[in-house]
Design a protein around this motif. Sequence first.
Motif, PDB file in Angstrom:
ATOM      1  N   GLN A 235       0.769  -1.005  -0.021  1.00 12.06           N
ATOM      2  CA  GLN A 235       0.067   0.002  -0.078  1.00 12.06           C
ATOM      3  C   GLN A 235       1.000   1.253   0.066  1.00 12.06           C
ATOM      4  O   GLN A 235       0.469   2.378  -0.683  1.00 12.06           O
ATOM      5  N   HIS A 236       1.888   1.221   0.833  1.00 16.09           N
ATOM      6  CA  HIS A 236       2.831   2.538   0.981  1.00 16.09           C
ATOM      7  C   HIS A 236       3.900   2.456  -0.225  1.00 16.09           C
ATOM      8  O   HIS A 236       4.216   3.667  -0.759  1.00 16.09           O
ATOM      9  N   LEU A 237       4.427   1.453  -0.688  1.00 19.30           N
ATOM     10  CA  LEU A 237       5.580   1.500  -1.593  1.00 19.30           C
ATOM     11  C   LEU A 237       5.093   1.036  -3.039  1.00 19.30           C
ATOM     12  O   LEU A 237       5.910   1.360  -3.954  1.00 19.30           O
ATOM     13  N   GLY A 238       3.897   0.455  -3.024  1.00 21.03           N
ATOM     14  CA  GLY A 238       3.564  -0.114  -4.541  1.00 21.03           C
ATOM     15  C   GLY A 238       4.200  -1.319  -5.124  1.00 21.03           C
ATOM     16  O   GLY A 238       4.686  -2.210  -4.251  1.00 21.03           O
ATOM     17  N   VAL A 239       3.963  -1.657  -6.239  1.00 21.02           N
ATOM     18  CA  VAL A 239       4.349  -3.168  -6.759  1.00 21.02           C
ATOM     19  C   VAL A 239       5.661  -3.095  -7.445  1.00 21.02           C
ATOM     20  O   VAL A 239       6.106  -1.982  -8.073  1.00 21.02           O
ATOM     21  N   THR A 240       6.376  -3.956  -7.257  1.00 22.97           N
ATOM     22  CA  THR A 240       7.727  -4.165  -7.613  1.00 22.97           C
ATOM     23  C   THR A 240       7.594  -5.160  -8.885  1.00 22.97           C
ATOM     24  O   THR A 240       6.699  -5.749  -9.112  1.00 22.97           O
ATOM     25  N   PRO A 241       8.822  -5.140  -9.494  1.00 27.62           N
ATOM     26  CA  PRO A 241       8.888  -6.042 -10.799  1.00 27.62           C
ATOM     27  C   PRO A 241       8.645  -7.474 -10.448  1.00 27.62           C
ATOM     28  O   PRO A 241       8.409  -8.307 -11.183  1.00 27.62           O
ATOM     29  N   ILE A 242       9.107  -8.103  -9.341  1.00 28.12           N
ATOM     30  CA  ILE A 242       8.981  -9.423  -8.840  1.00 28.12           C
ATOM     31  C   ILE A 242       7.674  -9.764  -8.420  1.00 28.12           C
ATOM     32  O   ILE A 242       7.505 -10.921  -7.853  1.00 28.12           O
ATOM     33  N   HIS A 243       6.597  -8.899  -8.132  1.00 24.25           N
ATOM     34  CA  HIS A 243       5.410  -9.104  -7.870  1.00 24.25           C
ATOM     35  C   HIS A 243       4.499  -9.983  -8.787  1.00 24.25           C
ATOM     36  O   HIS A 243       4.773  -9.582 -10.021  1.00 24.25           O
ATOM     37  N   ARG A 244       3.709 -10.836  -8.206  1.00 25.79           N
ATOM     38  CA  ARG A 244       2.834 -11.745  -9.319  1.00 25.79           C
ATOM     39  C   ARG A 244       1.726 -10.483  -9.746  1.00 25.79           C
ATOM     40  O   ARG A 244       0.724 -10.518  -8.864  1.00 25.79           O
ATOM     41  N   LYS A 245       1.422 -10.207 -10.763  1.00 23.51           N
ATOM     42  CA  LYS A 245       0.384  -9.297 -11.201  1.00 23.51           C
ATOM     43  C   LYS A 245      -0.818  -9.866 -11.266  1.00 23.51           C
ATOM     44  O   LYS A 245      -1.810  -8.992 -11.463  1.00 23.51           O
ATOM     45  N   THR A 246      -0.906 -11.390 -11.427  1.00 24.00           N
ATOM     46  CA  THR A 246      -2.212 -11.922 -11.524  1.00 24.00           C
ATOM     47  C   THR A 246      -2.907 -12.257 -10.175  1.00 24.00           C
ATOM     48  O   THR A 246      -3.753 -12.792 -10.211  1.00 24.00           O
TER      49      THR A 246
END
Length: 257
Positions: A235-246
Amino acid sequence: MTTIKEIKQRLAEELLWQPWMEELKKDERAGVQNALKTWHRAKQKRDNLQREHEEKLAFDASYRVDATSHVAGTDEAGRGPLAGPVVTAAVILPNDACEHLVGLNDSKQLSKEKREYFIAKINETAIATAIHFQSAEVIDEVNIYEATRLSMKASIESLKVKPDYVLADAMKLDIEQPQSSIIKGDAKSLAIAAASILAKTARDHYMEQMDEKYPGYGFGQHAGYGTKQHLEALQHLGVTPIHRKTFEPIKTMIQKG
């Protein structure tokens, strides 16, 4: 008279019952009787581990056509997290007693220290091992189940020794070798348990590296699972490239922009 401390030290040196221990049964000191009970509990634990080890060996051996057959076990780590790869491993163990692996179990049942200990023993003992990382991008592209299947297949095909039979933990694979899908395989098969340790440890090490690359998410503590700490960081930092977008709640976060 022998002191309780001396008796404890002597008991600690013995793995099997010795004639001199018979005299301890007659010793009326509570400390001596407690030391004897402690020794018996430790002995029972060792016996149970040895029995479970032999059962796992016998399970793997039941899939060998002959003494020269190689049985590979494969398992995964990281199907549930919100971030990071799913990691699979494949292991072929020798057909002997593998005594250095007594106590090897499902990676979730062992402490981090025990897993690290067994990593070295597996690498010393195994005929062949392989580890495969399946990225979050592939997971999002094909779904987590299929990504895990493809990763297991890659692990098996990366082994330097070709297995004659494959035991997969609760998974059916598109491979040329005959195979069996084993429910709770890491509790039944020594080869699958070894693969479980390799996969879990490799993934943990990777997520510790990601903790340094993406500080604030706590990847080194929760390995990408959806803990309160992790969700708050998202919530505070957002999504990184290693997060699973689905995976939720990431999918909804992205849709909302």
